[in-house]
Design an enzyme around this catalytic site. Structure first.
Site, PDB file in Angstrom:
ATOM      1  N   SER A  44       0.829  -1.204   0.000  1.00  0.00           N
ATOM      2  CA  SER A  44       0.000   0.000   0.000  1.00  0.00           C
ATOM      3  C   SER A  44       0.865   1.257   0.000  1.00  0.00           C
ATOM      4  CB  SER A  44      -0.971   0.003   1.181  1.00  0.00           C
ATOM      5  OG  SER A  44      -0.290  -0.150   2.392  1.00  0.00           O
ATOM      6  N   GLU A  45       2.037   1.225   0.663  1.00  0.00           N
ATOM      7  CA  GLU A  45       2.963   2.353   0.600  1.00  0.00           C
ATOM      8  C   GLU A  45       4.414   1.891   0.651  1.00  0.00           C
ATOM      9  OE1 GLU A  45      -0.664   4.665   2.136  1.00  0.00           O
ATOM     10  OE2 GLU A  45       0.364   2.938   2.982  1.00  0.00           O
ATOM     11  N   THR A  46       5.238   2.641  -0.039  1.00  0.00           N
ATOM     12  CA  THR A  46       6.692   2.494  -0.023  1.00  0.00           C
ATOM     13  C   THR A  46       7.257   3.882   0.245  1.00  0.00           C
ATOM     14  OG1 THR A  46       6.657   0.668  -1.603  1.00  0.00           O
ATOM     15  CG2 THR A  46       8.727   1.870  -1.391  1.00  0.00           C
ATOM     16  N   HIS A  75       0.598   4.937   8.517  1.00  0.00           N
ATOM     17  CA  HIS A  75       1.441   3.775   8.830  1.00  0.00           C
ATOM     18  C   HIS A  75       2.826   3.921   8.222  1.00  0.00           C
ATOM     19  CE1 HIS A  75       1.130   1.339   5.056  1.00  0.00           C
ATOM     20  NE2 HIS A  75       2.034   0.571   5.628  1.00  0.00           N
TER      21      HIS A  75
END
Length: 275
Positions: A44-46, A75
């Site tokens: 979902s995120e990097t 997060h």
């Protein structure tokens, strides 16, 4: 080669939170390289840690989803601060200060958990009838099943809706095509137990149909529902249940009215990455 960590966020149990990929020492990389790596990880995120441009900040963070860059996300903020500290980072003051697209975000450690101060919302207030109808259609529920709604956007574009209870949230079966590019948070209250609410986050426009555990959404929900007295000043939110996760988001409002959003963090992968 650059140092790399993958950090699980919002769960004290292994592999049951929301992972974030963190690249250290990312200066010199082009935007397309950052975006391509985020698409490749398919998380979902990097995130990418960089030297700060503000004298008040300890580091600068860029946050990418598979669909593009975000000015802020929760997060990734916690997971990246964890990775930065674990790699030897030392804050300039009593608190960690992260520089990102929404400006400076403060973090501290409370009861062994990192927590961030919820940033100001970029958009708040009531949700129009057209948008509410679109949300209801996208969630495959009747408009009358939405008890309340509010824009709680602090970067990703969140609109949040309150359903009858936690069970109603867990029964939602959304239509991603109908939701389109809307970032929709769904919340319902538990009558009793460890957690006050169940939360779900649908963000198909960012390349992720459902995010397992979402700090930015929980921050906006707290500003809305603590602010109007629906929720107490301190509580625990559950998220990820529908995806087989065990996310726990710890929310507390301090005497100045600042909402702090925290959770457990643990490194699951360390190594190097060639970009």
């Amino acid at each position: 080669m650059r140092s790399f960590r993958q950090v699980d966020v919002f769960s004290a149990e292994p592999l049951l939170g929301n992972p974030v990929a963190v690249v250290h020492d990312a200066e010199g990389l082009e935007d397309e390289q950052l975006a391509a790596f985020a698409r490749w990880t398919n998380l979902s995120e990097t995130t990418f840690l960089l030297p700060p441009t503000s004298a008040e900040a300890d580091y600068r963070l860029r946050i990418f989803t598979p669909g593009g860059e975000l000015p802020f996300a929760g997060h990734p903020t916690l997971g990246s601060a964890h990775a930065w500290l674990e790699a030897g980072g030392r804050p300039r003051g009593e608190r960690i200060v992260q520089e990102c697209g929404v400006g400076l975000v403060e973090l501290h450690r409370e009861q062994g958990r990192l927590a961030f101060a919820a940033p100001d919302r970029l958009r708040s207030g009531s949700v129009g009838a057209e948008d509410l109808a679109r949300v209801a259609d996208g969630l495959r529920i009747g408009r009358d099943e939405i008890l309340d709604a509010e824009w709680v956007d602090n970067g990703p574009g969140w609109v949040a809706v309150l359903l009858a209870d936690a069970a109603a949230v867990l029964s939602v079966w959304p239509d991603p095509a109908a939701l389109g590019d809307l970032a929709v948070g769904v919340v319902g209250i538990y009558p009793e137990g460890e957690c006050a609410i169940e939360v779900r986050a649908f963000v198909g426009g960012l390349g992720v149909d459902e995010d397992p555990v979402t700090g930015s959404l929980n921050a906006g929900i707290a500003q809305w529902l603590v602010g109007n007295g629906t929720l107490p000043a301190a509580y625990v939110a559950s998220q990820g249940t529908a995806l087989g996760r065990h996310g726990r988001v710890h929310v507390a409002s301090d005497p100045d009215g600042v909402i702090w959003v925290g959770g457990d963090t643990r490194t699951t992968i360390t190594g190097t990455v060639a970009l």
